[in-house]
Write an enzyme that holds these catalytic residues in place. Sequence first.
Site: not given
Length: 558
Positions: A122-123, A469
């Site tokens: 994700d990051k 999310s």
Amino acid sequence: MTEWKGGRNPDDPQEGYYVGLMNACGYRTRDLHKPVIGIANSYTDVNPGHRVFKELVQYVKEGVWAAGGTPAEFSVPAPCDGMAQGLGMHSILPQRDLIAGSIEAMANAHSFDGLVFLCSCDKIVPGMLMAAAALDKPCLFLTAGSMLPYEAEDGTFVTPDLKESIGARNIDKISEETFTRYRENICFSCGTCSMYGTANTMGVFAEAIGLCPIDSTTMLFCSSAKYKQARDVGERIVELTREGICFHDIVTESSLKNGLRHVAATGGSTNSQLHICALARVMGVKLDMGDFDEIQRHVPCIAKFKPSSRYSIYDYYKAGGVGATLQAIRPYLDTNARLAMGGTLGEFLDHFSRRVDPEVIHSVEDPLYPDGCFAVLYGNIAPGGCIVKKSGVVPEMFHHRGPAVCFDSEDDLRKFMAGRGVQPGSVLVIRYEGPKGGPGMREMSIPAAMLVGMGLHTSCAMVTDGRYSGATRGPCIGHVTPEAWDGGPIAAVQDGDMIEIDINARTIHLEASDEEIRRRLAQVRPPLHPAKGVLGAYRAMVEGVDKGCTWLYHNSED
């Protein structure tokens, strides 16, 4: 092969210290006469999406060596959003900029000639994209590939099914034995979770903007094609470096919009708003949340995947993959955009010949939604906007009016939900979870999934200045701007207040007068959400959600 004249000159006596220290690492002096390719490897033992890079990086290195380059691997953090749910989530979004900054600093300190970015989650993908933009060197991306779905007698499961089972267990819908089997097996292998969460949204985005080989993200992590692809990337980065083809030659404002449109067409994560706006900030391109909505709403949504449908990321691959969805929305794309692996987007699509499953990937004439997969809502709770992934919302919840139940942290919400206190029809309001208020803008992934598991996503809504999310479904509205910590009107909401949400009209409204909201805000006292160390710096420096929550790249466009 042309003689390499870029980068450092190992024959210069002033470079003697560099040459000596590289020799100490096992490099030969003649290796330093080749393009030195930095490989930013986000391998870690504690993230299934990144664990595979321990092996995959060797194939990238083989490709670099084979093409006449010199690979130079270095490491960066790779936090797992899933493992950080709850208390650890404070430290997730701040790491995006830390990852970007650490790569930028390392690449500049060692003067790498070109770069390969190994990333999945994700990051890490957006952080590396930001670093690539800041460095503006020849670069390529490679993602790990997707996790195997869990095949069982009672169905096929992927990661969001595990999260939703927490809610099902909370109301005794499933037994403890079944829940144990799910939590020990649903996350079935390494690779990125087989859902269209933020990780796969941003991996596919990197493909659509031209930096990552097509299908890198959707193919299985363990496929032989992935190893071959890694060698191809290693070879190609040397060619790009010798040719002097840099980030800005591939990723332009036009290709950035290609990627945004593709995210909207495939039911991507609401977190993409933060990351695409942050990348634009580093590139010096004007793009805020309003611009994001304006661009995405003009392209039809032609596909959606787990948890918003029954199709996993591997189903996406088998149905035609990213090439098929790009082909479906071709009229909305700039096909002159370049691909780092060679050629243009148009040339790639001209030769695309995979079989496409129309049940999974629709045409623009038969879209799932005519105007993107997101909706940015405005109203007296969110005068600066807020966002919902409408492709994850059942049609009967596109309009909802209900009484507010307010929480000043995710922790309070979780306790309330564990006690089965949620009543159908409610609007759960979670504030002081924005970038400053949290700090760190926690993602409400588990509470949102619990709502589904408890069967309440068709009667309840959630509204927060935090985020969700990409693996969220249901009427979960996040990114409320301005956030409560900055005096946003979401701080004025009280239990029992009626809130009306209209996704089609793109509105969200608290049934209270402007005067009453001002009176309440004057009396608000923010709760204690301590912030020390990195989180303290983040709170002091972070920009708003509309600009992507950047905190190390404020002046990139100035």
